[in-house]
Design an enzyme around this catalytic site. Structure first.
Site, PDB file in Angstrom:
ATOM      1  N   HIS A 199       0.822  -1.220   0.000  1.00  0.00           N
ATOM      2  CA  HIS A 199       0.000   0.000   0.000  1.00  0.00           C
ATOM      3  C   HIS A 199       0.851   1.264   0.000  1.00  0.00           C
ATOM      4  O   HIS A 199       0.343   2.357  -0.264  1.00  0.00           O
ATOM      5  CB  HIS A 199      -0.941   0.000   1.203  1.00  0.00           C
ATOM      6  CG  HIS A 199      -2.324   0.477   0.879  1.00  0.00           C
ATOM      7  ND1 HIS A 199      -2.572   1.531   0.016  1.00  0.00           N
ATOM      8  CD2 HIS A 199      -3.547   0.044   1.292  1.00  0.00           C
ATOM      9  CE1 HIS A 199      -3.871   1.728  -0.072  1.00  0.00           C
ATOM     10  NE2 HIS A 199      -4.484   0.839   0.695  1.00  0.00           N
ATOM     11  N   ARG A 200       2.136   1.150   0.314  1.00  0.00           N
ATOM     12  CA  ARG A 200       3.015   2.324   0.231  1.00  0.00           C
ATOM     13  C   ARG A 200       3.281   2.697  -1.213  1.00  0.00           C
ATOM     14  O   ARG A 200       3.583   3.860  -1.526  1.00  0.00           O
ATOM     15  CB  ARG A 200       4.355   2.024   0.926  1.00  0.00           C
ATOM     16  CG  ARG A 200       4.256   1.674   2.397  1.00  0.00           C
ATOM     17  CD  ARG A 200       5.588   1.202   2.928  1.00  0.00           C
ATOM     18  NE  ARG A 200       6.088   0.049   2.189  1.00  0.00           N
ATOM     19  CZ  ARG A 200       7.256  -0.550   2.416  1.00  0.00           C
ATOM     20  NH1 ARG A 200       8.057  -0.097   3.372  1.00  0.00           N
ATOM     21  NH2 ARG A 200       7.621  -1.602   1.697  1.00  0.00           N
TER      22      ARG A 200
END
Length: 264
Positions: free
Chosen positions: A233-234
């Site tokens: 998700h980064r």
């Protein structure tokens, strides 16, 4: 203890005078557990997966894919490939579909470096291989963006053979930019895989199974497969990963782009 008190009650003297017989167990024996030291490979796997789950904020998306068209195309193509001793597997076609999709969504072929994204110039697809009794490794098929599905098939088989012979190159073990874990042959319908750092994502592939599906307002028997993407998700958000899975689904449900035109 036999009670000698009124109504057979056990008294203090009954307890004090009690003598266990030789047939009465005096303690409960617990078998000693077997302690088996981890192999070097299993230690490495433990460290890598702990690092992955500790450092990478995983999120997951799944899609169901109709595999009738891909399986039919494979059945038509394989007889034509016999002179070259190549036989395409469904896995080969999935690798090719991933290579094409990653070119459209390059963030899923990138790595997180702390304050920037490193976009890789090549698509090196790591394939999870089980080394019997030792553990799994994820060597990469290098330069997938430039390989035909037949070349990917040959490269994948060569990689698997050399993995079992412990004859892999260092770069094949350290240079993957995206990974695929396929447990379909083991009867697994759906699962979520752990991202292989520093990859941005890993695709989990389930078995192809027959199910009732609706086509043209009629219920028929079709062959379907679940794909689940674990993503960092980064690096990317849900919209792009959903589009990536949508592109994979499109390519596998209309697979002519996966095969060179003379063989379709």
């Amino acid at each position: 203890v036999t009670g000698t008190g009124p109504g057979g009650r056990i008294t203090e003297s009954d307890i004090n005078n009690y003598q266990p017989s030789s047939e009465t167990p005096t303690s409960q024996q617990t078998p000693n557990p077997e302690i088996v030291p981890l192999s070097r490979m299993r230690q490495a796997i433990a460290k890598l997966t702990t690092r992955s789950k500790h450092e990478i904020p995983h999120f997951y998306m799944s899609v169901e894919v109709s595999m009738d068209a891909t399986m039919a195309l494979r059945s038509r193509v394989n007889p034509a490939l016999l002179p070259e001793k190549i036989r395409l597997s469904i896995h080969d076609l999935i690798v090719k579909a991933c290579a094409l999709s990653l070119q459209k969504f390059p963030t899923l072929n990138a790595s997180f470096t702390g304050d920037a994204l490193e976009y890789h110039s090549e698509i090196n697809i790591g394939v999870v291989i089980d080394i019997e009794s030792q553990g799994i490794i994820v060597p990469a098929i290098m330069g997938c963006q430039d390989k035909s599905v037949m070349e990917l098939s040959s490269a994948g088989r060569d990689l698997a053979n050399r993995a079992k012979e412990n004859n892999l190159k260092a770069e094949e073990l350290t240079s993957s930019t995206f990974s695929i874990s396929n447990l379909g042959s083991l009867g697994i319908t759906s699962f979520s895989a752990v991202i292989h750092p520093p990859n941005a994502a890993v695709l989990a592939v389930g078995m192809i199974r027959q199910e009732s599906v609706v086509r043209d307002d009629a219920i028929v028997i079709g062959r379907v497969m679940n794909l689940t993407l674990s993503a960092d998700h980064r690096i990317e958000d849900g919209v792009v990963t959903a589009k990536f899975l949508g592109e994979l689904k499109r390519l596998l449900e209309h697979p002519t782009e996966l095969i060179p035109s003379p063989l379709r």
